[in-house]
Design an enzyme around this catalytic site. Sequence first.
Site, PDB file in Angstrom:
ATOM      1  N   HIS A   1      46.494  34.740  39.481  1.00  0.00           N
ATOM      2  CA  HIS A   1      45.718  35.297  38.876  1.00  0.00           C
ATOM      3  C   HIS A   1      44.564  34.289  38.120  1.00  0.00           C
ATOM      4  O   HIS A   1      44.814  34.145  37.054  1.00  0.00           O
ATOM      5  CB  HIS A   1      46.310  36.102  37.480  1.00  0.00           C
ATOM      6  N   LEU A   2      43.895  33.617  38.984  1.00  0.00           N
ATOM      7  CA  LEU A   2      42.945  32.667  38.507  1.00  0.00           C
ATOM      8  C   LEU A   2      41.660  33.423  38.008  1.00  0.00           C
ATOM      9  O   LEU A   2      41.374  34.476  38.749  1.00  0.00           O
ATOM     10  CB  LEU A   2      42.858  31.496  39.473  1.00  0.00           C
TER      11      LEU A   2
END
Lengths: 220, 595
Positions: free
Chosen positions: B524-525
């Site tokens: 989840h960048l």
Amino acid sequence: MRRREFLTLPASSMGGVLIYALSGEPIRLQAQNGTLRVPLRFFTEPDARTIAAAAERIFPSDASGPGAGEAGVVVYIDRQLAGPYGRDKYRYTKGPWVESIPEHGYQGKANPQQIYREGLRQLDGFTALSPAEQDARLTSIGKSTFFQMLRTHTIEGMFCDPLHGGNAGMIGWQMLGYPGPLMSFRDDLEKYRGVPYKKAPKSLSQVVGRPVKGWEEETG
Amino acid sequence: MERLKPTDVVIVGGGWTGLTMAKEITHRTALSVVVLERGPGRKMADYGSAMDEVDYSLRFRMMQNIAEETVTHRHTLRDTAVPIRQYGAFLPGTGVGGSGEHWTGFAERHAEDDFKLATEMKQRFSAARLPDNLSIQDYPLTYHDLEPYYWKVEQMMGVGGKAGNLRGKIVEGGNPFEAPRAHEYPNPPHKMTWLMNVWTDAAKAVGYRPFPSPAATLTQNYTNPDGISRGACQYCGYCMLYGCMVGAKAQPTNTLLPLLKPKKSFTLRTDSWARRIVHRDGKAEGVEYMDADGKQVMQPASIVIVASFTQNNSRLLLLSGIGDKYDAATGKGSLGKNFTHTVGGPGGATIFFDKPLNNFMNAGGQAMRFADFDGFRGIDPDAGVLRGGQGVGGGAGGGHPIAAFGRVPAGEVSRNWGSDWKKAALKYYDRIGSGGNFEMDHLAYKHNYLDLDPTYTDKWGDPLLRLTIDWTDHENNQRQMAAKISTKIAQQMARATGGRLIPAESGGLRASKRYQTAAYATTHLQGGTIMGSSPDDSVVNSWQQHWRVPNLFVVGASSFPQNSAAHPTLTAVALTLRTADAMIDRYVRRPEVLL
């Protein structure tokens, strides 16, 4: 081109069916006769015997169940090392190479093939040692990248899908009670609540009904 | 360089956001669309024979080839970055469908206050309380602007769940703290395992309000409003890191691609690696890429949409020299700013149950959650925590034999190999549960950002993206909070079942106080090409349109100006649908900066 090397083993030494005695002790039944002649892709025959012996000390065949020998762990490792993984085809290998902190993971230049070649040098004469001497030798290299890798690969070879050459006869999965990559547990999810799922395991090839090739078969 | 015939729209990236744009444009306009996807084509039939732990969980067969391009990382501006040489903390996918093929299917909406976090924090806390270097800023839109789009995505994917707040009315069984929803979920929640039920009872017993996680893995057969029918999830356990062999998990290839394939105005080019956005005088002219034969080609287009994986969106803009590069020393510039990840816990105590859990039966997104510590709720500012997150129990994934084998409580055996270890590992295999993980907001800071690495390059010789990021005291305080809460639930699980409590392990990479790239955290960048209300502090406007290059749109989680504990996919696709509306209804008619 290197000379073709083979690992020759009694067929009865690998795979088989696990049953449990009343005492809970696992008993391995294997009706296969004759010898297996496994073509080697990376190791020489003596190297394969050394790695097999070391893997057997990491995951021994003993009263709690079969070990690295029965699962054919060395066959798994040989194929992984000969494939794209062993050659670092899927690792970033451009320089400059620098040492870094553990938070950055392995930053070494050596690929798995090279790590094993170095490790094999450290295990010179290993197969002639007694089990206790073998354990002492492994303990002395216990912190090395090679040993950590060998330990990881031994577990992988115990419990991988048999398509990769390890877990012969799904002996590792039988020991765990893992049923293999079955297509559906939809009806079983609520039925098996905290109770063993006692079904003979199926391999991926058996589930899909045709041979499946692993990534290690990729050439080039 | 070969110059191709112009197209109306060129889209970089064939994942969730790229194919969402392609579908909306080709179904609502006569415009021609070309999608450039770096990886191979993918189809459902391939996934049946891909349920293999070694190739997919250990060797990452669905991910971008890290040998060709990776990112570098350093903790601070003073350090020299090193390349991430093998996958660890995050796993960006490749091929048609992108990471949307191998995702886990957790499909939560953001909370209401996630959209106005800067304002809320300044109201709640004195300046002295706020961490130094905080650079959070509000979204240029509210939850209510996005609500109708969330609903569209949930229907498209067929999300299963239970509403907890229907138009302001709190509903039993759902998340009582969620933002108001206009509709109940399209599908019911997942069935739960024994362990998930034990966790749920324990969480309730210690005073929390658990609810089933929203999941984009179908809980029953379902036909979406586009007429796409998919079958129910089979709980096969090969979900995260795998494509779905029955199409139950919503993926771009099973929800969007079937609608695009029959369209003559749609062209998908696989094995096509975008290297530059060609632009002149504030206007994008097309995309330069390497085609499947390694030939350099230029695809001219009237509209360019960048829809690649989060950090690649920033990289493509940096390589193309579009926008003002962010400078962490001065705080000026916007491109590369507010890069965030997710804060996960190091884990609390675990429990040994003397019976098999059958963890191999599971579905992506199948889990229970609680939001009692989400956002500003339940947190203790005196303990240095200003923002919390959600607890997730009984978690999906896991149960594959290699990864699951070898968990032995610390001190039980003298070394991690040999007969004693093997016996212990067999005893504990598939018999350890936990009090749950936490997924927490990661505040944006001035010192966490993206730029180009001065040393390392990709296979074409282009500079790699450099991640400068580290945890601060705040994130480490969040993780301590999470471990305490998780341990409290584990204690209750042990009491209720007669299980044996195993103290939390200390040490190991996940327990490190520094940001690490070697062990999996989440993919989840977020951030880097953030949206905002002014070109001074953001790259795109609320329509994900580039402030300085109006015919360039940059879509995805790279637009998030700050981070939410919720998984990013649902929000990224909802924002993209909103962008599609603005582009089709307004921009195509009057091509100018959208306000």
